[in-house]
Scaffold this motif. Sequence first.
Motif, short mmCIF file in Angstrom:
data_model
loop_
_atom_site.label_atom_id
_atom_site.label_comp_id
_atom_site.label_asym_id
_atom_site.label_seq_id
_atom_site.Cartn_x
_atom_site.Cartn_y
_atom_site.Cartn_z
N ALA A 214 -45.09 -23.61 123.30
CA ALA A 214 -44.84 -22.61 124.34
C ALA A 214 -44.56 -23.24 125.71
O ALA A 214 -44.17 -22.54 126.65
CB ALA A 214 -46.04 -21.67 124.44
N ASP A 215 -44.72 -24.57 125.80
CA ASP A 215 -44.40 -25.26 127.06
C ASP A 215 -42.93 -25.67 127.11
O ASP A 215 -42.45 -26.17 128.12
CB ASP A 215 -45.26 -26.53 127.23
N ASP A 216 -42.23 -25.50 125.99
CA ASP A 216 -40.85 -25.97 125.88
C ASP A 216 -39.89 -24.83 126.25
O ASP A 216 -39.75 -23.85 125.53
CB ASP A 216 -40.60 -26.42 124.42
N GLU A 217 -39.23 -24.99 127.43
CA GLU A 217 -38.36 -23.91 127.93
C GLU A 217 -37.20 -23.62 126.99
O GLU A 217 -36.77 -22.48 126.85
CB GLU A 217 -37.82 -24.29 129.31
N ILE A 237 -50.28 -27.10 126.20
CA ILE A 237 -51.28 -27.96 126.85
C ILE A 237 -51.34 -27.62 128.35
O ILE A 237 -52.03 -28.24 129.12
CB ILE A 237 -51.00 -29.47 126.66
N GLU A 238 -50.56 -26.58 128.73
CA GLU A 238 -50.46 -26.24 130.16
C GLU A 238 -51.24 -24.99 130.55
O GLU A 238 -51.60 -24.80 131.70
CB GLU A 238 -48.99 -26.08 130.56
N ARG A 239 -51.45 -24.09 129.58
CA ARG A 239 -52.15 -22.85 129.95
C ARG A 239 -52.97 -22.31 128.79
O ARG A 239 -52.70 -22.59 127.62
CB ARG A 239 -51.14 -21.80 130.41
N GLU A 240 -53.97 -21.49 129.14
CA GLU A 240 -54.82 -20.88 128.11
C GLU A 240 -54.07 -19.73 127.44
O GLU A 240 -53.34 -18.99 128.10
CB GLU A 240 -56.10 -20.36 128.78
#
Length: 444
Positions: A214-217, A237-240
């Motif tokens: 989900a961090d991959d735009e 690894i960036e957000r809950e």
Amino acid sequence: MKRLTILGGGESGVGTAILGKKKGYNVFVSDKGKIQKKYKEVLLHHGIDFEEEKHTESLILNADLVMKSPGIPEKVALVQKLIEKQIPVISEIEFASQYTDATIIGITGSNGKTTTTLLTHHLLKEAGVDVGVAGNIGDSFAQHVAENNVDNYVLEISSFQLDGVNNFKPHIAIITNITADHLDRYNYDFNKYVSSKFKITMNQDGGDFLIYDADDEVIEEGLRAHLPYAKLVPFSIERELEYGAFLKEDKIITRLNTEEFSMSISKLTLQGKHNVKNTMAATLASQLLNVRSQSIKESLVNFEGAEHRLENVQKVNGVQFINDSKATNVNATFYALECMEQPTVWIVGGVDKGNDYSDLLPLVREKVKAIVCLGEDNEKLKAVFSNVVDMMVETAGAEEAVKVAYKLSQKGDAVLLSPACASFDLFDSYEDRGRQFKNAVRSL
């Protein structure tokens, strides 16, 4: 009897030939190059017709179905003729999947797919699940289906293999990440490459799962463009996240149903941010197949990792040699450099697939003390990095590269082979490149 013609007599071609014969096809294998001895022996053993060092059009264009090796681009004239004649051209993954009822976990992505595939297989196998591993890694999926009968398959699937699927439907699909790679095969159109990756989920329905970064735009945009029907299972690894996997206080946490799973990343054998993501993807897949948390934790601690992927070879007089030959694109090398904690002599180069090296500049400035080029054409590397490091040397083989790198290093340094390029200028494959590097290190 239906005629199955196979273009390419390598791992996927020979596996498909075995399965095709077993399923009652009249099989013919055609390879433009020489067929390796081990594959030729298998074809002879099974009594399968083949030709090598040529493609006889009359013997190919009379097929009912063609399986094309992933290495053959669609734009070659022969493949275009088949398409014009409306003869279906499919991949081995497509062909084999119609002959198995096994639950399939399909894993694709620009990087991390081998590690994620091996790790997912390890987690399932250690838990006592009946599982095979195949695809773009190790054995041919088709041969597996012909000769074994397992309940589950973990498949590593490249974009080239996905290009040839129509009905392939994994129960769990994983997209590890999408970055520019193989653009030479997609007319330098990044969107075509992205669409190819998303074919992994195109036949999934609401009872299936798509695990993704989900961090991959690029993936997030792809989800909006392709609107998968599968249940979406993100990791970050960036957000809950309410659902999926995320990182909190250096712990991997997953939320899938009522039970929350948590594990400290310090206990993982695989280190580095990218491996935290690979671990999340493999953990989620295992949990969706009902593997117990305790079993997953134990298996994550004893996993060995993939050969040629950030593989510690040995220390020579305090210099650590690391084999990352599997890094055949810039993004993979970015991960490798990010993991380096000591001053690094970086061995780089090979067949450039349209690379943009500028993304690596901050890491090279911070971590790399010298560069050893290992390729026939190093002009692009020199243009980007010659002003960034004090020392840059060109070499023409693994042995020379290792000797030069060793001379340029001192106790406490690392020598990292992470080429960011394909290997075909000086080596047979990235495995061959990695083995030659390891042999050269051992004979220092």
